[in-house]
Design an enzyme around this catalytic site. Sequence first.
Site, mmCIF file in Angstrom:
data_model
loop_
_atom_site.group_PDB
_atom_site.id
_atom_site.type_symbol
_atom_site.label_atom_id
_atom_site.label_comp_id
_atom_site.label_asym_id
_atom_site.label_seq_id
_atom_site.Cartn_x
_atom_site.Cartn_y
_atom_site.Cartn_z
ATOM 1 N N SER A 1 -30.682 -18.925 21.585
ATOM 2 C CA SER A 1 -29.832 -19.522 20.868
ATOM 3 C C SER A 1 -28.568 -20.124 21.503
ATOM 4 C CB SER A 1 -29.472 -18.667 19.559
ATOM 5 O OG SER A 1 -29.426 -17.333 19.762
ATOM 6 N N GLU B 1 -23.115 -10.267 22.166
ATOM 7 C CA GLU B 1 -24.132 -9.522 22.751
ATOM 8 C C GLU B 1 -23.942 -7.945 23.225
ATOM 9 O OE1 GLU B 1 -27.820 -9.810 22.834
ATOM 10 O OE2 GLU B 1 -27.825 -7.643 23.502
ATOM 11 N N GLY C 1 -22.200 -7.291 16.830
ATOM 12 C CA GLY C 1 -22.169 -8.704 16.124
ATOM 13 C C GLY C 1 -21.765 -8.354 14.824
ATOM 14 N N ASP D 1 -29.085 -12.522 13.876
ATOM 15 C CA ASP D 1 -30.499 -12.548 14.437
ATOM 16 C C ASP D 1 -30.778 -10.985 15.220
ATOM 17 O OD1 ASP D 1 -33.034 -13.069 15.405
ATOM 18 O OD2 ASP D 1 -32.221 -14.297 17.133
#
Length: 280
Positions: free
Chosen positions: A101, A119, A145, A165
């Site tokens: 992404s 991340e 996140g 995600d």
Amino acid sequence: MNYRHAFHAGNFADVMKHVCLVALLRSLSRKEAAWCFLDTHAGAGDYDLSAPPSQKTGEYRHGIGRLWQTTTGLPPALADYLSVVRPLIGNDGAPRRYPGSPLIAAALARPQDRLIACELNPLEFASLGETCHGQRGLILQQMDGYQALKAYLPPRERRGLVLIDPPYEQPGELPRLPRELLAAHRRFATGVFALWYPLKDEGPIAGLKRQIKAADLRRILQVELRLTPLVQGGILHGCGVLVINPPWGFAEQMATAMPALAAILAPGSGRGQVDWLVPE
Ligand code: SAM
């Protein structure tokens, strides 16, 4: 944190999610004003499909590997997605790499736009750094996140997309999600939010949707792709993306794209569906 996206890169779920991502960022780019993209669970950014993880599962062959071969008759959103990922995949007759992404978003960013990719896993973060080194406008953060939702929202641009995600590997992740999503929406109520979810056992996901639906929000779109209409407990048979505040025209684009994607990835059994979880 055992999850490694390299085993799944380019699979049907990645393709479906990234079709949504490309369409959402394209919509934001219709206006000249800058947008900000916050990727809370960014992954490694780029995946070598010839490496052992991809070769072990072979999942990409049933995702990008299938769509890649279709060159004509695609609905605009699928054709546009392919036009963005093809240059990132290499062009030697078969997909060799698959972009994550952050790389896809970077390909769509204009000089005025800003990207923040978070991340947590140190190894994935190191790969992300190597992949995205030198990408203009891209900020990389090794951080949780969900903390990033608190730290970066609302963005100074006051318009943008938040992609959530998660790997859904921690037992506490699913109960945490509606709380975090709704709090993030309170901080950035005009933002577009996209939450990816797996369809394995559909009960917990139905609970997640119920909780989100019970909050006082309007305009939540549910985009889903199922490879088989049979509910197969424990096996990933589909996935979905919940989009809060979808841009104008996105629902219609996905209503054409998802059934077409289902017919390509799972001829005869696949289903793509778009519904309002909460309407206008
Ligand atoms: N968004 C990526 C894409 O579309 O290419 C794929 C992301 S993958 C599904 C989920 C990633 O989240 C993994 O790389 C995992 O290491 C990372 N992760 C797990 N827990 C996290 C957390 N609390 N905060 C940030 N990243 C996390």
